[in-house]
Design an enzyme around this catalytic site. Structure first.
Site, mmCIF file in Angstrom:
data_model
loop_
_atom_site.group_PDB
_atom_site.id
_atom_site.type_symbol
_atom_site.label_atom_id
_atom_site.label_comp_id
_atom_site.label_asym_id
_atom_site.label_seq_id
_atom_site.Cartn_x
_atom_site.Cartn_y
_atom_site.Cartn_z
ATOM 1 C CD GLU A 224 -2.795 -1.448 2.325
ATOM 2 O OE1 GLU A 224 -2.773 -0.595 3.217
ATOM 3 O OE2 GLU A 224 -3.533 -2.445 2.352
ATOM 4 C CG ASN A 265 -0.391 -6.894 -1.704
ATOM 5 O OD1 ASN A 265 -0.945 -7.450 -2.645
ATOM 6 N ND2 ASN A 265 -0.892 -6.890 -0.474
ATOM 7 C CG HIS A 301 -9.611 -5.830 0.141
ATOM 8 N ND1 HIS A 301 -9.927 -6.968 0.856
ATOM 9 C CD2 HIS A 301 -8.304 -5.579 0.400
ATOM 10 C CE1 HIS A 301 -8.843 -7.387 1.516
ATOM 11 N NE2 HIS A 301 -7.853 -6.564 1.248
ATOM 12 C CD GLU A 329 -4.432 -7.911 1.323
ATOM 13 O OE1 GLU A 329 -5.347 -7.211 1.802
ATOM 14 O OE2 GLU A 329 -3.230 -7.650 1.494
ATOM 15 C CG ASP A 331 -12.522 -9.027 1.070
ATOM 16 O OD1 ASP A 331 -12.466 -8.020 0.344
ATOM 17 O OD2 ASP A 331 -12.039 -9.056 2.222
HETATM 18 O O1 G2I Z 1 -7.587 -4.267 6.132
HETATM 19 C C1 G2I Z 1 -7.688 -5.391 5.325
HETATM 20 C C2 G2I Z 1 -6.350 -5.749 4.707
HETATM 21 C C3 G2I Z 1 -5.912 -4.676 3.719
HETATM 22 N N1 G2I Z 1 -4.656 -5.010 3.093
HETATM 23 C C4 G2I Z 1 -3.554 -5.343 3.987
HETATM 24 C C5 G2I Z 1 -3.983 -6.383 5.003
HETATM 25 O O2 G2I Z 1 -2.932 -6.633 5.919
HETATM 26 C C6 G2I Z 1 -5.230 -5.968 5.736
HETATM 27 O O3 G2I Z 1 -5.532 -7.012 6.680
HETATM 28 C C7 G2I Z 1 -6.158 -6.611 7.836
HETATM 29 C C8 G2I Z 1 -6.397 -7.819 8.729
HETATM 30 O O4 G2I Z 1 -7.202 -8.747 8.063
HETATM 31 C C9 G2I Z 1 -7.103 -7.359 10.002
HETATM 32 O O5 G2I Z 1 -7.210 -8.449 10.925
HETATM 33 O O6 G2I Z 1 -5.372 -5.675 8.517
HETATM 34 C C10 G2I Z 1 -6.069 -5.142 9.613
HETATM 35 C C11 G2I Z 1 -5.283 -3.997 10.210
HETATM 36 O O7 G2I Z 1 -4.956 -3.048 9.265
HETATM 37 C C12 G2I Z 1 -6.337 -6.234 10.640
HETATM 38 O O8 G2I Z 1 -7.120 -5.730 11.694
HETATM 39 C C13 G2I Z 1 -6.500 -5.709 12.944
HETATM 40 C C14 G2I Z 1 -7.400 -4.933 13.877
HETATM 41 O O9 G2I Z 1 -7.584 -3.629 13.351
HETATM 42 C C15 G2I Z 1 -6.758 -4.858 15.216
HETATM 43 O O10 G2I Z 1 -7.627 -4.232 16.120
HETATM 44 C C16 G2I Z 1 -6.378 -6.252 15.697
HETATM 45 O O11 G2I Z 1 -5.634 -6.164 16.887
HETATM 46 O O12 G2I Z 1 -6.275 -6.997 13.439
HETATM 47 C C17 G2I Z 1 -5.544 -6.963 14.629
HETATM 48 C C18 G2I Z 1 -5.165 -8.387 15.028
HETATM 49 O O13 G2I Z 1 -6.295 -9.199 15.172
#
Ligand code: G2I
Length: 409
Positions: A224, A265, A301, A329, A331
């Site tokens: 990003e 990415n 996404h 990724e 969805d």
């Molecule tokens: O945001 C969706 C994805 C966008 N592209 C990059 C990816 O790395 C990103 O993944 C998401 C995860 O799937 C989420 O699980 O990234 C988020 C954060 O930017 C993740 O969320 C975080 C929560 O915001 C936190 O509160 C939590 O502590 O997940 C953390 C671990 O569970």
């Protein structure tokens, strides 16, 4: 699949088990599988569905059919009588990864996260390598997870997912080495000068990629890095080091793990537009400069009903640079609540996305951002939206699943 001795043993133990009264297994619990010794009879209204050789599950509404035992490879390993119980869903699809491979892709995969692995039914499907030939750790290889404190590296959670993938015979996409988000404040607000931040970033990339050396199919080295208008995002890396940080990170990753494919990415590089043009131009420039870059990661996404019509044209443009492209990724979110019509639209959207990748030889893999709505990130960020994945929150396949399978057939 089974030797006749194993089949005979399996059948005799089944007959023995069948001689005793068995309790019924509640919905979503295990009802069969190699080494499973519990009851194999599902509660009324559910059918015992084979997910893999090690796990069969009672699924509500499974279209249960009963047929004579044979040496067919679809035999459920642990059954309670001389009949087998299976379902249409378990026998009609060879699995998305199997289909993807047959179509020339390297993998069909899923993201996952550590907390989800205690959910046994979830883990069983994730571990089915006919469905998923690749895993991506959704959070546990990010900077905040691996170097929360400067110079102190923690790999426990990332290791858990890499070990699971290895045990299942699945590839791993490493995610992610340099990203502005989930970046500890000691980095983002450290006030480091150019030379110091370069050395911090190089050290991070080197330590993490070296730890996982030889175990990662591809790394999202950079994540990003663009704004929507195609300018560079003003992360601490860009504002301190300038554009050069991209090449420095890629070179450090290549030096640490020469066999991993190195990706940049991003999201909203699905269809054509300013951001996709910026990605194309940057990768062209890196190639011209001899900087190691193997692939462009398209997060995908997407929003159901609003999927860009220029996917294939855009990805062909990326591929014309000579690099791989991967959907990293995927969805496709829906405005809740779902209806049959919305799920049908989503299925069409999935089919179009997968078909666009299949049409491009350099589009080598597709990863969904977890496989079930139970663990999707969407509702926590978009409060009115969700249901973005091919399995619903009860781990039941949605119309999108069949649509993906169709596009891969
Ligand atoms: O945001 C969706 C994805 C966008 N592209 C990059 C990816 O790395 C990103 O993944 C998401 C995860 O799937 C989420 O699980 O990234 C988020 C954060 O930017 C993740 O969320 C975080 C929560 O915001 C936190 O509160 C939590 O502590 O997940 C953390 C671990 O569970």
């Amino acid at each position: 699949m089974y030797t006749s001795l194993a089949l005979a043993l399996s059948l005799s133990s089944c007959l023995l088990a069948g001689a005793q009264a068995q309790t019924t297994v509640a919905a979503w619990n295990q009802c069969g599988g190699l080494q499973y010794t519990g009851s194999t009879i599902c509660v009324s209204g559910s059918g015992c569905v084979k997910l893999n050789d090690y796990y069969s599950q009672c699924q509500p509404g499974a279209a249960t059919v009963t047929s004579a035992v044979s040496s067919s490879t679809t035999v459920v390993p642990s059954v309670s009588s001389s009949t087998i119980t299976t379902s249409a869903a378990s026998t009609t699809s060879p699995g998305l990864h199997t289909l993807a491979k047959a179509k020339g892709l390297v993998y069909f995969g899923s993201a996952t996260d550590n907390g989800e692995l205690t959910d046994a039914p979830y883990k069983a499907i994730l571990s089915d390598n006919s469905e998923f030939g690749q895993l991506t750790p959704g959070n546990s290889q990010k900077w905040d997870a691996t170097e929360g404190t400067r110079g102190t590296f923690t790999f426990t959670r990332g290791d858990e997912i890499v070990a699971l993938a290895k045990a299942n015979g699945q590839l791993v996409r490493g995610h992610t080495l340099v990203w502005h988000s989930q970046l500890p404040s000691w980095v983002s607000s450290g006030g480091f000068d150019n030379a110091t931040l370069i050395s911090i970033m190089e050290n991070h990339v080197t330590q993490v990629a070296t730890h996982y050396k030889g175990q990662i199919y591809a790394w999202d080295v950079l994540n990003e890095i663009f704004n929507e208008d195609g300018t560079f995002r003003e992360s601490v890396f860009y504002t301190t080091i300038g554009e050069a940080y991209v090449a420095i990170a890629l070179r450090a990753a290549r030096a640490a793990d020469p066999d991993a494919k190195l990706y940049i990415n991003d999201y909203n590089v699905d269809g054509t537009g300013a951001k996709s043009t910026a990605m194309y131009n940057l990768v062209a420039k890196l190639i011209a400069q001899g900087v190691p870059i193997d692939g462009i990661g398209i997060q995908a996404h997407l929003i159901s009903g609003s999927v860009p019509s220029t996917l294939q044209a855009n990805w062909e443009q990326f591929a014309s640079l000579g690099v791989d492209v991967a959907l990293t990724e995927v969805d496709i979110r829906i405005t809740l609540p779902t209806t049959d019509a919305k799920l049908a639209q989503q299925a069409t959207d999935y089919k179009n996305v997968v078909a666009a990748c299949v049409a491009i030889p350099k589009c080598i893999g597709i990863t969904i951002w977890d496989y079930t709505d139970k663990y999707s990130w969407i509702p926590s960020v978009f409060s009115t939206q969700g249901a973005a994945l091919p399995w619903d929150e009860n781990l039941v396949k949605k119309p999108a699943y069949a649509a993906i399978a169709e596009a891969l057939a």
